[in-house]
Design an enzyme around this catalytic site. Structure first.
Site, PDB file in Angstrom:
ATOM      1  N   ASP A   1      -2.717  -2.967   3.362  1.00  9.52           N
ATOM      2  CA  ASP A   1      -3.063  -3.027   4.775  1.00  9.52           C
ATOM      3  C   ASP A   1      -4.175  -4.036   5.042  1.00  9.52           C
ATOM      4  O   ASP A   1      -5.078  -4.227   4.216  1.00  9.52           O
ATOM      5  CB  ASP A   1      -3.508  -1.648   5.269  1.00  9.52           C
ATOM      6  CG  ASP A   1      -2.332  -0.684   5.360  1.00  9.52           C
ATOM      7  OD1 ASP A   1      -1.182  -1.115   5.185  1.00  9.52           O
ATOM      8  OD2 ASP A   1      -2.582   0.514   5.595  1.00  9.52           O
TER       9      ASP A   1
ATOM     10  N   GLU B   1       0.809  -1.226   0.000  1.00  4.38           N
ATOM     11  CA  GLU B   1       0.000   0.000   0.000  1.00  4.38           C
ATOM     12  C   GLU B   1       0.834   1.262   0.000  1.00  4.38           C
ATOM     13  O   GLU B   1       0.352   2.327  -0.367  1.00  4.38           O
ATOM     14  CB  GLU B   1      -0.941  -0.007   1.209  1.00  4.38           C
ATOM     15  CG  GLU B   1      -1.993   1.069   1.173  1.00  4.38           C
ATOM     16  CD  GLU B   1      -3.090   0.843   2.195  1.00  4.38           C
ATOM     17  OE1 GLU B   1      -3.553   1.845   2.793  1.00  4.38           O
ATOM     18  OE2 GLU B   1      -3.499  -0.309   2.415  1.00  4.38           O
TER      19      GLU B   1
ATOM     20  N   TYR C   1       4.130   3.251  12.230  1.00  3.66           N
ATOM     21  CA  TYR C   1       3.073   3.824  11.389  1.00  3.66           C
ATOM     22  C   TYR C   1       1.996   4.464  12.266  1.00  3.66           C
ATOM     23  O   TYR C   1       1.435   3.801  13.148  1.00  3.66           O
ATOM     24  CB  TYR C   1       2.471   2.723  10.529  1.00  3.66           C
ATOM     25  CG  TYR C   1       1.422   3.195   9.553  1.00  3.66           C
ATOM     26  CD1 TYR C   1       1.768   3.994   8.474  1.00  3.66           C
ATOM     27  CD2 TYR C   1       0.084   2.843   9.713  1.00  3.66           C
ATOM     28  CE1 TYR C   1       0.819   4.431   7.561  1.00  3.66           C
ATOM     29  CE2 TYR C   1      -0.881   3.269   8.808  1.00  3.66           C
ATOM     30  CZ  TYR C   1      -0.507   4.060   7.740  1.00  3.66           C
ATOM     31  OH  TYR C   1      -1.461   4.495   6.844  1.00  3.66           O
TER      32      TYR C   1
END
Length: 711
Positions: A104, A8, A320
């Site tokens: 994801d 992604e 993240y």
């Protein structure tokens, strides 16, 4: 033949390349003899604009609504068209045997991948094996290799794609149609969205509650008892009440209680000591980090996200950030141990209460594979070498302190409650003694309140009894922190028991990745204004919510309950038990019914939004809140003040909306204008940071403080 891995984002592609020793970097991809690794940059494809389906929908007109294309389709995102060309070329290579989707682990990640596969027409190549890489754990080499080996058939995740597609399509249909309907009928540019309008309704309802609030006076009685071992301050309470037990409704009752206590001794009837414990809070999700950063530093949700994203992408020292998880996977234990060792060398003071026993996979507050979502909780990945007093440093420090806190000792304290009786009247005092500060050292500490050592049956006269007059207070303004809390945990906003259960789970208003943008959208649309840490609905936003609530069908858009129902339907689709076709049919019917409703409604453009489309709208309505005490003209509400209409002619009477850090409501300003003074107002803050209470009074041509006189 080769295996293509689709991720992604570029950073994830780099993790895969490192784990698989794919060292050759090409144009928008990595490649070896066995693997090709390429990446999206979020959504490379977006739903087409209305006019791409039919030119009649380019012009905003009631006659062409509703906009209901037979099937929604995609076009390239102009900002990422170059990478889309790369991904399409790689997906269409003739030497592919397998495609592994590694976007994801969630419905949005599934949607991103499936739209790209459709765009590249992969269905025309049935011999290509389609697999799904699925993990929410940190992408260590072992995690990557194990999950590639165990990759399942992509078809097993069709349900997530159906849910993501349904969510995206529903938002497009609702937004495109209702925005045009509201704009055309209300005479100003309006944006209406499935989630953003429900959030706007929260802010509008809070403003109404504050503006319409009427303070109710009440009394509290404080008793000062002087024992041999020290002084005790205790508050009268009604032992038969569970809520507001210390509130006395009127002065007559307060005077009667004082009379009953006059001249009598007090006796200690109860002493309860409870040892209590608080475990550390969980690791940060993005929303939890945004809430704390707003409370401590006044950072907006968007500012916190941008800083955290920079620490992740450029400084490589945070994980993240767009995560809704507050746990780590069990595979992260070794990484956690290594990071804690590095942090202890750099931030030794933070480890005063570190508890080695908590650094274990048995600690499910931290390690829990069952509660992982698309990404694990925020954690530090490296030492930040910048200035900790900078904005970046502050966010990094919050994450580090929380990371160490979850492995620190519990906060332990002893709470003492003493009850005294004077005749039949009861008084209560509470105190706290800290036993072990534990993790709270990293969260600003805690305070102690010591009570004198007493025994049951001990007697003392009350050396002072006083009745204090107080007033109920209006609801607090929404800060970004409290709004984010309600967006993430809106169970208290709904009535139905099933919906409360949904909202207590993983469903909220918006997602971790979209909540900051929703707030910024409301601000950019002039629906909401930001005043220091607070968010306040503006007349334009109020007008939209008020108009929607008058409509039997469209009013659901201003309701958190309806968002909950839609999210429940989408959740069922994602789980495989819902019907995406039935969901979309219901959405299309809803949109069509809304169009009919708006077309037939007699809507008068609001004062705040009366300007025609394309012309500049008024920034504020001419709302009259009273008569000027000096020139007898009208006092109007302006963006930053309540001021005389004749200000251009020289009348300078003004009540500022923010005075010494406190917001003055229209109701409070109206009372000042009418009576020459306000009620006692609390929450002013001096330049030195001290909080104080005062009256606001009109003196000559200004509004000034009048302080409480000492008796």
């Amino acid at each position: 033949m080769k295996t293509l891995i689709l991720t992604e984002k570029p950073s994830v592609a780099r993790d895969f390349a490192a784990a698989l020793s794919v060292n050759t970097r090409g144009n928008g991809h990595f490649e070896s003899e066995q693997f090709i690794i390429t990446w999206a940059i979020g959504h490379l494809l977006e739903l087409k604009a209305p006019e791409d389906y039919d030119s009649k929908w380019k012009r905003w007109s009631l006659d062409t609504l509703p906009i209901l294309p037979d099937r929604l389709s995609y076009s390239p995102n102009a900002k990422t068209k170059k990478q889309l060309t790369v991904v399409k070329a790689q997906l269409q290579r003739k030497d592919l045997a397998t495609i592994i989707v590694a976007t994801d682990a969630g419905r949005e990640g599934e949607l991103i991948a499936r739209t790209l596969l459709d765009f590249a027409q992969i269905a025309k190549h049935p011999k290509i094996l389609l697999l799904r890489f699925w993990t929410s754990q940190a992408l260590s080499k072992k995690v990557i290799l194990d999950n590639i080996k165990n990759a399942a058939s992509l078809a097993q995740y069709d349900r997530l794609y159906f849910a993501g597609r349904a969510r995206q399509s529903a938002d497009w249909l609702v937004g495109m149609n209702l925005s045009r309907l509201a704009t055309i009928k209300m005479g100003d540019l309006f944006s209406v969205g499935r989630v953003q309008t429900a959030v706007l309704a929260l802010l509008a309802e809070r403003r109404l509650a504050i503006d319409n609030f009427k303070p109710v006076p009440y009394f509290q009685i404080i008793g000062k008892f002087l024992f041999a071992t020290g002084e005790l301050l205790a508050t009268w309470f009604d032992s038969n009440k569970k809520e507001d037990a210390s509130k006395i409704e009127n002065k007559t009752k307060a005077d009667l209680i004082l009379k009953n206590c006059a001249g009598q001794e007090g006796v200690v009837t109860s002493i309860v000591r409870d040892k209590k414990m608080q475990v550390p809070p969980q690791l940060f999700s993005l929303t939890e980090l945004q809430k704390l950063a707003n409370r401590l530093y006044g950072f907006s949700a968007q500012e916190t996200l941008s800083i955290a994203q920079n620490l992740y992408e450029k400084k490589k020292c945070l994980s993240y950030p767009r995560t809704d998880a507050q746990v780590l996977g069990t595979s992260s234990l070794e990484q956690v141990q290594e990071m804690l060792t590095k942090l202890e060398a750099e931030y030794g003071d933070y480890f005063k209460y570190f508890d080695e026993k908590k650094l274990s996979l048995k600690n499910h507050l931290v390690f829990d594979d069952n509660k992982l979502t698309d990404h694990h909780a925020l954690m530090p990945l490296a030492i930040y070498h910048g200035n900790l007093s900078s904005d970046e440093g502050k966010i990094y420090d919050l994450v580090v302190k929380r990371f160490v806190a979850v492995f620190s000792a519990n906060f332990e304290y002893e709470q003492t409650t003493i009850v005294c009786k004077i005749g039949q009247e009861t008084f209560k005092a509470s105190g706290q003694r800290i036993i072990c500060l534990g993790w709270k050292m990293l969260a600003g500490g805690d305070s102690e309140k010591f009570l004198p050592p007493l025994i049951e049956g001990e007697r003392s006269k009350a050396v002072e009894l006083r009745a204090e007059q107080k007033e109920t207070r209006p609801p607090n303004e929404y800060s970004e922190a409290s709004l984010l809390h309600d967006m993430a945990n809106p169970s208290k906003l709904v009535q139905e028991a099933e919906l409360k259960k949904i909202f207590r789970g993983e469903v909220g208003l918006g997602t971790q990745a979209t909540r900051a943008q929703i707030i910024e959208t409301l601000l950019s649309r002039k629906y909401v204004t930001r005043s220091e840490k607070n968010l306040q609905a503006l007349p334009k936003g109020m007008a939209l919510v008020e108009t929607l609530k008058k409509m039997p069908i469209s009013k659901v858009l201003a309701s958190p309950e309806e968002t909950a129902k839609w999210e429940l339907d989408l959740s069922h689709i994602a789980q495989g038990s819902g019907d995406p076709k039935a969901f979309m049919l219901a959405i299309r019917k809803f949109v069509a019914d809304c169009a009919t409703e708006w077309k037939q409604a007699a809507i008068v453009a609001q004062a705040s939004s009366a300007s025609p489309v394309g012309k500049k709208a008024k920034k504020y309505p001419s709302k009259v809140i009273g008569e000027c005490p000096f020139c007898k003209s009208s006092v109007l509400e302006f963006p930053k003040s309540f001021g005389c209409k004749n200000w251009k002619a020289g009348c300078k009477f003004t009540v500022w909306k923010i005075i010494a850090g406190k917001k003055i409501t229209a109701a409070q300003a109206s009372k000042i204008i009418k009576n020459g003074r306000s009620d006692l107002l609390r929450g002013f803050k001096s330049k030195g940071g001290n909080v104080f209470s005062a009256y606001l009074v009109i003196n000559k041509n200004a509004v000034v403080f009048e302080f409480i006189k000492d008796k």
